[in-house]
Design a protein around this motif. Structure first.
Motif, short mmCIF file in Angstrom:
data_model
loop_
_atom_site.label_atom_id
_atom_site.label_comp_id
_atom_site.label_asym_id
_atom_site.label_seq_id
_atom_site.Cartn_x
_atom_site.Cartn_y
_atom_site.Cartn_z
N ASN A 6 0.88 -1.22 0.02
CA ASN A 6 -0.08 -0.10 -0.08
C ASN A 6 0.82 1.25 -0.11
O ASN A 6 1.57 1.32 0.80
CB ASN A 6 -0.88 -0.04 1.11
CG ASN A 6 -1.84 -1.26 1.10
OD1 ASN A 6 -2.90 -1.18 0.30
ND2 ASN A 6 -1.80 -1.95 2.20
N SER A 7 0.67 2.03 -0.97
CA SER A 7 1.41 3.35 -0.90
C SER A 7 0.69 4.46 -1.45
O SER A 7 -0.45 4.34 -1.98
CB SER A 7 2.57 3.17 -1.91
OG SER A 7 1.92 2.99 -3.17
N ASN A 8 1.02 5.77 -0.95
CA ASN A 8 0.39 6.88 -1.07
C ASN A 8 1.34 7.99 -1.22
O ASN A 8 2.31 8.04 -0.42
CB ASN A 8 -0.76 7.19 0.09
CG ASN A 8 -1.40 8.49 -0.04
OD1 ASN A 8 -1.12 9.63 0.52
ND2 ASN A 8 -2.68 8.44 -0.97
N ASN A 22 -2.18 20.51 -6.11
CA ASN A 22 -2.15 19.42 -5.33
C ASN A 22 -2.38 18.07 -5.89
O ASN A 22 -3.10 18.07 -7.05
CB ASN A 22 -3.14 19.26 -4.01
CG ASN A 22 -2.87 20.64 -3.15
OD1 ASN A 22 -3.34 21.56 -3.58
ND2 ASN A 22 -2.21 20.24 -1.96
N MET A 23 -1.95 17.04 -5.86
CA MET A 23 -2.08 15.85 -6.34
C MET A 23 -1.80 14.83 -5.26
O MET A 23 -0.90 14.79 -4.73
CB MET A 23 -0.94 15.69 -7.59
CG MET A 23 -1.30 14.12 -8.30
SD MET A 23 -0.20 13.75 -9.22
CE MET A 23 0.96 12.88 -8.39
N ASN A 24 -3.11 13.76 -5.23
CA ASN A 24 -2.90 12.74 -4.57
C ASN A 24 -3.04 11.44 -5.38
O ASN A 24 -3.75 11.44 -6.29
CB ASN A 24 -4.26 12.74 -3.49
CG ASN A 24 -4.47 14.00 -2.56
OD1 ASN A 24 -3.25 14.33 -1.96
ND2 ASN A 24 -5.81 14.45 -2.47
N ALA A 25 -2.11 10.43 -4.84
CA ALA A 25 -1.88 9.24 -5.87
C ALA A 25 -1.60 8.08 -4.74
O ALA A 25 -1.14 8.30 -3.71
CB ALA A 25 -0.71 9.63 -6.71
N GLY A 26 -2.33 7.16 -5.25
CA GLY A 26 -2.17 5.87 -4.41
C GLY A 26 -2.23 4.67 -5.44
O GLY A 26 -2.54 4.71 -6.44
N TYR A 27 -1.41 3.56 -4.86
CA TYR A 27 -1.29 2.27 -5.58
C TYR A 27 -1.26 1.14 -4.55
O TYR A 27 -0.40 1.50 -3.40
CB TYR A 27 0.17 2.50 -6.26
CG TYR A 27 0.51 0.92 -6.87
CD1 TYR A 27 -0.18 0.64 -7.96
CD2 TYR A 27 1.11 0.15 -6.33
CE1 TYR A 27 -0.10 -0.64 -8.67
CE2 TYR A 27 1.45 -1.10 -6.73
CZ TYR A 27 0.72 -1.71 -8.21
OH TYR A 27 1.15 -2.79 -8.71
N SER A 28 -1.92 0.03 -4.68
CA SER A 28 -1.92 -0.93 -3.88
C SER A 28 -1.98 -2.20 -4.73
O SER A 28 -2.40 -2.28 -5.82
CB SER A 28 -3.10 -0.88 -2.92
OG SER A 28 -4.32 -1.12 -3.75
N ASN A 65 -4.91 -1.95 -7.51
CA ASN A 65 -5.46 -0.85 -7.70
C ASN A 65 -4.57 0.47 -7.56
O ASN A 65 -3.46 0.35 -7.07
CB ASN A 65 -6.55 -0.52 -6.42
CG ASN A 65 -7.21 -1.90 -6.10
OD1 ASN A 65 -7.64 -2.32 -7.17
ND2 ASN A 65 -7.50 -2.18 -4.72
N TRP A 66 -5.03 1.52 -8.36
CA TRP A 66 -4.48 2.81 -8.48
C TRP A 66 -5.54 4.10 -8.52
O TRP A 66 -6.43 3.87 -9.14
CB TRP A 66 -3.26 2.86 -9.53
CG TRP A 66 -3.84 2.60 -10.81
CD1 TRP A 66 -3.68 1.52 -11.69
CD2 TRP A 66 -4.31 3.81 -11.73
NE1 TRP A 66 -4.24 1.81 -13.01
CE2 TRP A 66 -4.58 3.04 -12.87
CE3 TRP A 66 -4.76 5.11 -11.48
CZ2 TRP A 66 -5.30 3.84 -14.09
CZ3 TRP A 66 -5.19 5.65 -12.48
CH2 TRP A 66 -5.30 5.16 -13.96
N ILE A 67 -4.92 5.13 -8.07
CA ILE A 67 -5.92 6.15 -7.81
C ILE A 67 -4.85 7.52 -8.14
O ILE A 67 -3.83 7.55 -7.62
CB ILE A 67 -6.82 6.41 -7.02
CG1 ILE A 67 -7.61 7.68 -7.02
CG2 ILE A 67 -5.90 6.43 -5.64
CD1 ILE A 67 -8.81 7.55 -6.06
#
Length: 361
Positions: A6-8, A22-28, A65-67
């Motif tokens: 899990n990363s953010n 701003n930028m929010n990014a996530g990858y799991s 998953n990614w966002i």
């Protein structure tokens, strides 16, 4: 055995003159592996069962998953006026790949660690899915004299879970608040610490139905006949399967007394839901038990919510607080076209709750 990551990442940059990005990014990533071994020793020795009945079942699940959510922000102030605005987008993807392999009839139990040694190998289950979601949204906040506030939001969403004709939808909301405890006559009041009156109205959507529910999907029979594997239809295609919508209205008052020793919140909500994401039952002669579609019914949920928090004792390191919550909800089916001739005739009744249970006398 499971492995997960899990990363953010959150980034921000001040452009100047009230603007910032701003930028929010996530990858799991989640991988799961399991193995079940059934050697001949699991059977009663008196049965004289050999390794031909031994089996190994292996399963593997891969989820990724990614966002990514970039945003542009603005804050400004002019005399007694305060402004803030936000413009952003959201991109999201969820991918899943699951498979189960079953091996049977081994020459020896010593070969159970190698599934390729099985005389019969089948795949009881194999499933792959992908979900994609994107949105663009904007928000505008306005405040005057730190007492009067207005909030406007709007967004356009797209989901891969709906038919090609109803994949996109627009939603929005408006809210207002009055911080009356900051008015001159109440600002220095000794018994009133905080007082706010707020109201909002908006439309929200729902796509929590699972993947490919609108599509004409097929499933393997899992077995074979004369060396051929069959296909079984699972769903009927519905290009007009779209977003479920709920219109929400809420008004509430928030109060605090005696230097925050007593906090009282009282609210009223009134929600109207339509285009419900349900399965419409069908005759068995069609070949399907139901077809997913938007039900042309209207359901109302409304009620009162009350919460009270008190600080009874606050002395040194000792503190005693009490909390009381009370909700009075009401659910009612307001409209259901042609209900008497539908498959829901014995389940719902207009003017009654959707949790109604009809029994025999």
């Amino acid at each position: 055995e499971t492995k997960s990551l899990n990363s953010n990442l959150t980034l921000g940059y001040e452009i100047g003159r009230g603007f910032s990005v701003n930028m929010n990014a996530g990858y799991s990533n989640y991988n799961s592996y399991e193995q079940k071994i059934f050697p001949k020793t699991t059977y009663n020795p008196a049965s004289n069962i050999g390794s031909s009945n031994s089996s190994v079942r292996k399963g593997e699940k891969l989820n990724q998953n990614w966002i990514i959510e970039p945003q542009l922000n603005y804050t400004g102030k002019w005399d007694a006026h305060q402004f803030s605005a936000l413009l952003g987008t959201s991109f999201q993807e969820q991918q899943s790949d699951n498979i189960v392999i079953l091996g049977r009839n081994f020459p020896s139990d010593e070969m159970l660690g190698n599934i390729s040694a099985a005389a019969t190998i089948t795949i009881p289950s194999a499933y792959e899915s992908k979900y994609r979601y994107q949105a663009i949204y904007a928000r505008l906040n306005y405040g005057y004299q730190q007492r009067y506030f207005v909030n406007l939001t709007g967004r356009r969403d797209a989901s891969s879970r709906f038919g090609i004709n109803k994949r996109y939808a627009n939603f929005g909301a408006v809210g207002a608040a009055w911080l009356f405890s900051e008015e001159g006559i109440l600002k220095n009041c000794s018994w009133l610490s905080f007082g706010k009156l707020r109201a909002s109205y908006g439309i929200t959507g729902n796509d929590q139905i699972g993947d490919y529910q609108f599509y004409d999907t097929y499933q393997s029979t899992g077995g074979s006949y004369n060396g051929y594997t069959g296909l079984v239809p699972q769903r009927l295609f519905n290009k007009d399967f779209g977003w479920e919508g709920t219109r929400k209205f809420e008004v509430a008052v928030d109060l605090a007394f005696l230097n925050q020793r007593l906090i009282l919140d009282l609210g009223y909500y009134h929600n109207i839901s339509s285009n419900q994401l349900v399965g419409i039952p069908m005759p068995a002669t069609v070949g399907f038990g139901s077809m997913l579609a938007n039900l042309d019914a209207i359901v109302r949920n409304r009620g009162l919510e009350f919460s009270l928090q008190s600080v009874n004792i606050r002395k040194g390191k000792f503190k005693w607080t009490s909390n009381l919550n009370f909700t009075l909800p009401e659910n009612k089916l307001l409209k259901f076209p042609n209900l008497a001739n539908s498959t829901y005739a014995n389940k719902f009744e207009v003017g009654k709750s959707t949790t109604l249970g009809k029994l025999y006398q």
